[in-house]
Design a protein around this motif. Structure first.
Motif, short mmCIF file in Angstrom:
data_model
loop_
_atom_site.label_atom_id
_atom_site.label_comp_id
_atom_site.label_asym_id
_atom_site.label_seq_id
_atom_site.Cartn_x
_atom_site.Cartn_y
_atom_site.Cartn_z
N UNK A 83 3.81 -1.01 -7.19
CA UNK A 83 4.69 -2.10 -7.66
C UNK A 83 5.83 -2.32 -6.67
N UNK A 84 6.43 -1.25 -6.17
CA UNK A 84 7.52 -1.38 -5.19
C UNK A 84 6.98 -1.86 -3.85
N UNK A 85 5.78 -1.41 -3.47
CA UNK A 85 5.17 -1.87 -2.22
C UNK A 85 4.89 -3.37 -2.30
N UNK A 86 4.42 -3.83 -3.43
CA UNK A 86 4.12 -5.24 -3.64
C UNK A 86 5.39 -6.08 -3.50
N UNK B 61 1.08 -16.93 -0.30
CA UNK B 61 0.40 -16.82 -1.60
C UNK B 61 -0.68 -15.73 -1.61
N UNK B 62 -0.61 -14.76 -0.69
CA UNK B 62 -1.55 -13.64 -0.71
C UNK B 62 -1.50 -12.97 -2.08
N UNK B 63 -2.65 -12.70 -2.63
CA UNK B 63 -2.71 -12.16 -3.99
C UNK B 63 -2.34 -10.68 -4.04
N UNK B 64 -1.95 -10.27 -5.21
CA UNK B 64 -1.64 -8.86 -5.46
C UNK B 64 -2.87 -7.99 -5.16
N UNK B 65 -4.06 -8.45 -5.54
CA UNK B 65 -5.29 -7.70 -5.28
C UNK B 65 -5.54 -7.56 -3.78
N UNK B 66 -5.34 -8.64 -3.03
CA UNK B 66 -5.51 -8.57 -1.57
C UNK B 66 -4.52 -7.59 -0.95
N UNK B 67 -3.30 -7.63 -1.44
CA UNK B 67 -2.29 -6.69 -0.95
C UNK B 67 -2.70 -5.26 -1.26
N UNK C 150 14.07 5.47 -4.34
CA UNK C 150 13.82 4.06 -3.99
C UNK C 150 12.90 3.97 -2.78
N UNK C 151 11.80 3.23 -2.94
CA UNK C 151 10.87 3.00 -1.85
C UNK C 151 11.48 1.96 -0.92
N UNK C 152 11.64 2.32 0.36
CA UNK C 152 12.31 1.42 1.31
C UNK C 152 11.41 0.97 2.46
N UNK C 153 10.21 1.52 2.54
CA UNK C 153 9.30 1.10 3.60
C UNK C 153 7.96 1.77 3.45
N UNK C 154 7.00 1.27 4.25
CA UNK C 154 5.66 1.84 4.19
C UNK C 154 4.90 1.53 5.47
N UNK C 155 3.87 2.34 5.69
CA UNK C 155 2.94 2.03 6.78
C UNK C 155 1.54 2.43 6.38
N UNK C 156 0.59 1.83 7.08
CA UNK C 156 -0.82 2.17 6.88
C UNK C 156 -1.39 2.60 8.22
N UNK C 157 -2.24 3.60 8.19
CA UNK C 157 -2.87 4.16 9.38
C UNK C 157 -4.38 4.07 9.19
N UNK C 158 -5.04 3.46 10.17
CA UNK C 158 -6.50 3.29 10.13
C UNK C 158 -7.03 3.42 11.56
N UNK C 159 -8.34 3.58 11.67
CA UNK C 159 -8.98 3.47 12.98
C UNK C 159 -8.93 1.99 13.37
N UNK D 276 6.04 10.27 2.58
CA UNK D 276 4.93 10.95 1.91
C UNK D 276 3.78 9.97 1.72
N UNK D 277 2.57 10.50 1.40
CA UNK D 277 1.45 9.60 1.12
C UNK D 277 1.78 8.68 -0.06
N UNK D 278 1.33 7.44 0.05
CA UNK D 278 1.53 6.47 -1.03
C UNK D 278 0.58 6.79 -2.18
#
Length: 173
Positions: A15-18, A36-42, A62-71, A7-9
């Motif tokens: 928090x789980x994605x982080x 050391x990538x920051x939480x804000x950058x993530x 339980x969140x077990x994975x994710x993806x992002x879709x962009x042009x 489903x859409x995030x």
């Protein structure tokens, strides 16, 4: 994997994605992010302008994975999609990546993208390379020694590509 829903995030998922993000980048073997990538950058990466993010939820809890879709690019390159995927190490090897990849390809087709391009697939990440090939991607380029692997040193990176629609059916640009 019927117990996995995609489903859409939402902000509530972050928090789980982080946690997954931190765990994966700490290994230094698959993603270009610094440990050391920051939480804000993530957060910006997953929820920034123009980003559509989706999550895989196991048993509605339980969140077990994710993806992002962009042009992949703007304007004259916006007909090609790009995506990034992360699967929790605790859920790897059971088909979550395949489900996320299939869902992403379906959404990209539905949204009218002509193709999908992965710009930076680390060559030593064989599970990812094999999965993308299984889902119809081809390696169209190799970037020699473009990734600084935490354990292997400099390794190649692949550019992978897949047409999602017949270009002859597209209107002229």
């Amino acid at each position: 994997m019927k117990e996995i829903a995609i489903r859409p995030a939402t902000e509530a998922d972050f928090a789980a994605m982080w946690e997954i993000f931190q765990e994966l980048i700490a290994s230094g073997d698959t993603y270009y992010f610094a440990a050391d990538t920051s939480r804000d950058d993530c957060h910006d990466y997953w929820f920034g302008p123009g980003v559509q993010s989706f999550v895989a939820i196991h048993n509605n809890e339980r969140l077990v994975g994710m993806y992002r879709l962009v042009a992949n690019q703007r304007d004259r390159g916006s007909h090609v999609a790009n995506a990034s995927f992360m699967v929790s190490p605790a859920a790897q090897g059971v088909g979550v990546g395949k489900l996320l990849g299939g869902d992403c390809l379906d959404r990209a087709r539905t949204q009218g993208y002509l193709a999908m391009q992965f710009n930076y697939v680390v060559s030593s990440n064989m599970p990812a390379v094999l999965l993308w090939k299984k889902l119809g991607f081809s390696i169209v380029g190799t970037l020699p020694r473009a990734y600084r692997h935490q354990h292997l040193g400099y390794v190649d990176v692949y550019v992978m590509y897949q047409l999602l629609a017949d270009p002859s059916h597209w209107p002229d640009a």
